[in-house]
Design a protein around this motif. Sequence first.
Motif, short mmCIF file in Angstrom:
data_model
loop_
_atom_site.label_atom_id
_atom_site.label_comp_id
_atom_site.label_asym_id
_atom_site.label_seq_id
_atom_site.Cartn_x
_atom_site.Cartn_y
_atom_site.Cartn_z
N VAL A 1 33.30 63.74 98.80
CA VAL A 1 34.16 64.75 98.18
C VAL A 1 34.43 65.85 99.22
CG1 VAL A 1 34.11 66.70 96.54
CG2 VAL A 1 33.61 64.37 95.76
N GLY A 2 35.73 66.09 99.50
CA GLY A 2 36.09 67.15 100.45
C GLY A 2 36.52 66.57 101.79
N ARG A 3 37.73 66.96 102.23
CA ARG A 3 38.24 66.51 103.53
C ARG A 3 38.54 67.73 104.39
NH1 ARG A 3 41.08 60.81 102.28
NH2 ARG A 3 40.02 60.50 100.29
N ASP A 4 39.11 67.45 105.57
CA ASP A 4 39.36 68.57 106.48
C ASP A 4 40.33 69.59 105.90
OD1 ASP A 4 37.58 67.50 108.20
OD2 ASP A 4 39.07 66.66 109.59
N PHE A 5 41.23 69.13 105.03
CA PHE A 5 42.19 70.09 104.44
C PHE A 5 41.60 70.85 103.26
CE2 PHE A 5 43.50 65.91 102.51
CZ PHE A 5 43.15 66.17 101.19
N ASP A 6 40.37 70.52 102.86
CA ASP A 6 39.76 71.18 101.70
C ASP A 6 38.87 72.35 102.11
OD1 ASP A 6 40.65 69.65 99.38
OD2 ASP A 6 39.47 67.98 100.16
N ASP A 7 38.57 73.18 101.14
CA ASP A 7 37.64 74.29 101.31
C ASP A 7 36.83 74.41 100.01
OD1 ASP A 7 36.36 76.48 102.38
OD2 ASP A 7 38.13 77.78 102.42
N LEU A 8 35.86 75.31 99.99
CA LEU A 8 34.98 75.41 98.82
C LEU A 8 34.69 76.87 98.49
CD1 LEU A 8 32.06 73.15 97.91
CD2 LEU A 8 31.56 75.57 98.11
N ILE B 1 20.17 72.18 88.37
CA ILE B 1 19.14 73.19 88.69
C ILE B 1 18.86 73.99 87.42
CG2 ILE B 1 18.53 75.20 90.07
CD1 ILE B 1 19.95 73.92 92.44
N ALA B 2 19.77 74.87 87.02
CA ALA B 2 19.59 75.64 85.78
C ALA B 2 20.88 76.36 85.43
CB ALA B 2 18.45 76.66 85.92
N PRO B 3 21.22 76.45 84.14
CA PRO B 3 22.50 77.08 83.76
C PRO B 3 22.48 78.61 83.70
CG PRO B 3 21.45 76.11 81.82
CD PRO B 3 20.58 75.78 82.99
N GLY B 4 21.31 79.21 83.42
CA GLY B 4 21.26 80.66 83.23
C GLY B 4 21.61 81.46 84.47
N ILE B 5 21.56 80.80 85.64
CA ILE B 5 21.90 81.50 86.89
C ILE B 5 23.40 81.53 87.13
CG2 ILE B 5 19.66 80.92 87.90
CD1 ILE B 5 21.05 78.71 89.54
N ARG B 6 24.16 80.76 86.34
CA ARG B 6 25.63 80.74 86.40
C ARG B 6 26.15 80.50 87.81
NH1 ARG B 6 26.45 78.72 83.34
NH2 ARG B 6 28.63 79.14 83.02
N LEU B 7 25.88 79.33 88.36
CA LEU B 7 26.44 79.00 89.67
C LEU B 7 27.08 77.62 89.66
CD1 LEU B 7 23.81 80.36 92.25
CD2 LEU B 7 26.05 81.34 91.65
N GLY B 8 28.31 77.58 90.11
CA GLY B 8 29.04 76.33 90.28
C GLY B 8 29.91 76.45 91.52
N PHE B 9 30.80 75.48 91.71
CA PHE B 9 31.63 75.50 92.91
C PHE B 9 32.92 74.75 92.65
CE2 PHE B 9 28.11 72.52 92.95
CZ PHE B 9 28.76 71.29 93.02
N VAL B 10 33.94 75.10 93.42
CA VAL B 10 35.21 74.38 93.36
C VAL B 10 35.56 73.92 94.76
CG1 VAL B 10 37.66 74.50 92.74
CG2 VAL B 10 35.98 75.84 91.45
N CYS B 11 35.87 72.64 94.90
CA CYS B 11 36.34 72.08 96.17
C CYS B 11 37.81 71.69 95.98
CB CYS B 11 35.49 70.87 96.55
SG CYS B 11 36.07 70.04 98.04
N ALA B 12 38.68 72.24 96.81
CA ALA B 12 40.13 72.00 96.65
C ALA B 12 40.80 72.31 97.98
CB ALA B 12 40.68 72.91 95.55
N PRO B 13 42.08 71.94 98.12
CA PRO B 13 42.79 72.25 99.37
C PRO B 13 42.74 73.74 99.70
CG PRO B 13 44.05 70.67 98.10
CD PRO B 13 42.90 71.10 97.23
N LYS B 14 42.74 74.03 101.00
CA LYS B 14 42.56 75.41 101.46
C LYS B 14 43.49 76.41 100.79
CE LYS B 14 40.53 74.22 105.87
NZ LYS B 14 40.80 73.53 107.14
N ALA B 15 44.78 76.03 100.62
CA ALA B 15 45.74 76.96 100.01
C ALA B 15 45.33 77.28 98.57
CB ALA B 15 47.15 76.37 100.04
N VAL B 16 44.75 76.30 97.89
CA VAL B 16 44.31 76.51 96.50
C VAL B 16 43.08 77.41 96.48
CG1 VAL B 16 43.43 75.36 94.42
CG2 VAL B 16 45.29 74.31 95.74
#
Lengths: 398, 398
Positions: free
Chosen positions: B88-95, B239-254
Motif C-alpha cells: 500500500v502506497g507508491r512514490d506518488f502517495d503520501d501519508l 493497538i487501542a481505540p481510546g488514543i484516537r490514531l489512524g492514518f490516510v495514504c493517498a496521492p500527494k495532492a490529496v
Amino acid sequence: MEYAFSSRISALQPSAIREILKVTSNPGVISLAAGNPSPETFPAKDMAEIAAEIFEKRFADALQYGVSEGYDPLRRVTAERLREKFSVGRDFDDLIIVSGGQQGIELSAKCFANEGDVILCEEPSFIGALNALRSYGVRLMAVPCGPQGMDMGALERILAETPRVKLIYTIPTFQNPSGVTMPLESRRRMLALAEKHGVMILEDNPYFELRYDGQYVPPIKSLDAAGRVIYCGSYSKIIAPGIRLGFVCAPKAVIAKLTVAKQVSDVHSNLFFQMLVCEYLETRDLDAHIAQSRALYKEKLERMTSALREHAPMLDFTAPQGGLFLWCVLPGGLDGAEFCRRMGGKGVAAVPGASFLVDEGAGSPAIRLNFSLPSARQIDAGCARIGETLKECLGERQ
Amino acid sequence: MEYAFSSRISALQPSAIREILKVTSNPGVISLAAGNPSPETFPAKDMAEIAAEIFEKRFADALQYGVSEGYDPLRRVTAERLREKFSVGRDFDDLIIVSGGQQGIELSAKCFANEGDVILCEEPSFIGALNALRSYGVRLMAVPCGPQGMDMGALERILAETPRVKLIYTIPTFQNPSGVTMPLESRRRMLALAEKHGVMILEDNPYFELRYDGQYVPPIKSLDAAGRVIYCGSYSKIIAPGIRLGFVCAPKAVIAKLTVAKQVSDVHSNLFFQMLVCEYLETRDLDAHIAQSRALYKEKLERMTSALREHAPMLDFTAPQGGLFLWCVLPGGLDGAEFCRRMGGKGVAAVPGASFLVDEGAGSPAIRLNFSLPSARQIDAGCARIGETLKECLGERQ
C-alpha cells in the motif's frame, strides 16, 4: 493527475504561519513567530505520576472507545470550575470536551453556517479560526477594531445593513494577534446587539487566565442570560497543547448538535488524556500552576518590551495585559511581510500582520511577536536584530 | 430558544448505535452491540513503559504543538509498514496521521464533496461513515450488495447513469456490519470503473489485519497505479481505540488538501500518543501482538457461532473470515429493530440492521452481533437469550 476537490477546500490555502513555523524548526533560528506556551510550564511530573496510575489501574477504560461528549467526570469538573471561578455556564447550558479550542470553532462553524452565510470577526484575527470558518464556504466580514477591540458602533451598522449574519467571532481577552482586551461595556453591547439581530456570538477565550496586569474583565458568556454565546475554552495554554483538549460551553440544544458533529468528526477526543487531565484537576492545584506560568510570562513580556525600547525605540506597540503576543507597528510605512522576510534572512522569525487579515493579500505595517516560547537570551538577541533591521530599512529609505 | 442551525447539521440525527451504547453502559446488560476491541488486547504494559520514558526525556516535545500532517517518525514507520507488508502506497502517495479512521473519512468528504454531490456506498454500511458523509450535504446512494460485497454490474450501471458521483465509499474486507470480504476480481473491476468515470475510491480498511480464516485479499489501494484510491487505516483495532490514531495514504495532492482540512479541524492529533505508538512500532513486535489478538477473536467468534447453532438454529448467518461482527438474518420475516427492543428488555443489546441502511427508516430483518468485547460466558448467555426470544417471537406469530 488533477483531482476534483470540493470548492470549499480549493479556496483554502495553507496558512502563512504554518509555512513560517516550518522554517523555524531550523535549530539556529530564533523564533518569535510561534503561538506556543513554554515547555517550562508543562506539569510533566504530575502528569507522569497520573499516567502511571491510569496505565496500572484504569487502562481498560482509558484505552477503549468513549462517548462523543467527553469523559463525564472531566466534563463535570470543567463545568464546575468555569461556573465557580468565572460565572460561565447556566442551567440552560451544557459542556462538551473537544480536541483543542480549534475544534470548538470548527464544529461551531459546521453547525451554524450554511455556504454564503456571513460571519463577522475582528481584524486582525486568529488565522486558524478564520480558515476554519472559511472552510465552510462562509463570507468573512471584518468589523473595524481599535485599542478597545471591536468598534461597537461599526458592529451595529454592519448588523443593520448585512443580511445572513450567523455568527460574530471574537477573541475578547488578550486578542490574538493584537493583544487588545475588550472592555466590559463593549461586551454588554455586543451581547445586546446579538440578541436584537438573532445572531450567535462565538467567544474564543484561550488566553484569559494568563493576565499579567490590569483588572479582570468577565467573559461575555458570563453575561449571557439569553443563550446567545458559544464559549470555546482550552487546556492548551494552561496545561499543555500537545494533548489537544479544550471544551465548549453553550446552550444544551447547541451542545447536542456539536456532539453529533463531533461524533462524525473523530468519535471522541483522546480518552487517556481526558482521564489524566480530570485527575490533575481533582488532585492537583491548577490555579497555583497557572500563577507560576503567569509569573514566568510576565517576566518574559517585560524583558521583550524593555529590549525593544532599548534596541528599536522607533517601533510602535502597546504592552498587552496578558496573553502570548506583542503586536508592533513598523515606522515609516514599512511593510510587515517584507520586514519579516528580511528578519528571516538574519535568523529571526516573526509573523507579518497581513497573515491575520480577512483579505490576506492586503498589506500591513504590523508584525506579531511571541514572548512565551523564546528564552530571555533569545528575546534579547531577537529584539537587537529587529532594531538593526529597522535601522537598515529606514536608512535605505532616505 | 430556537437556533438557526446549518441545514447540513439539522438533517443529521444522533446514530441509533450511540443510543444503544448509552443503554449498554448499564453494568447488568450483556452488550453484543459495541464495535469495541477487547481490552485484553491492549498492550498496556508496553505502553506504560514507553509513556514513562517520554514523560522523563521528551515531554517538552510530546506535550507541545506539532505539525498537522503528524509526527514525522510515525508517518515514516507507518508508511513503511503499509508498503512492505501490504504493498500500500507508491512514490506518488503520501501519508497523514489522523484522529482515528473516522477522521480520515470525514476529512475526505470535506475535501471532495460539494453539497448535492453523490457518494456511492455498500448497503448495509458503517453508520459513522455514512453520517460523516451526510454531514457535508451529499446524496448517499446504495449499490446493491451480495455475499461477495458490492455488485460490480450494479456499480457499472449506476456510474453510467448517475451524474455528480464523487466517491465510492467501501469497506472491502470484513465489512462492517455484514462481515463480507470483496474478492480480488471485484476490487480490480471497481478500480477500473473508478478510473473510467473519474471517481475516487475511499477504502476504509480498519479490520483487515484481523483475519481468522481463509486467504489474504490485498487492499484495493495496493492495486492503485493511477492514484484513484484514498486509503483509511486505523490503530484502533490493532493497538487501542481510546488514543484516537489512524492514518490516510493517498496521492500527494490529496494529502496536501487533507492536511489543510486537518489543520483547521484540530491542528494535529494527540502528539504524546503519536510518539508513543511510533516507539511501540519501532521497538516492540506489532505483528506478534496482532497474532495474539487474532487468536483471541477467532476463539470468541467460534464460541458465538457454536452457541447460536445450539440455541438459535433458525438464525441465518455466515461466519465471517475476520473482523469484529456477525451479521444475522432473523427467520419468519421478523423485524430486526423490534427484535432488538425485545432483547434489550431481557438485558441483551444488539444493533438492528436498519441502522446501517442509507434510508434508516426502511425495515430490516437483520441484526448485528459483536463478538470481540463480550466474555465467553456473556457470549453463551447472550446467544441463549437470542434463542429464547426468537422462539417467543415465532411462537406469537403462529
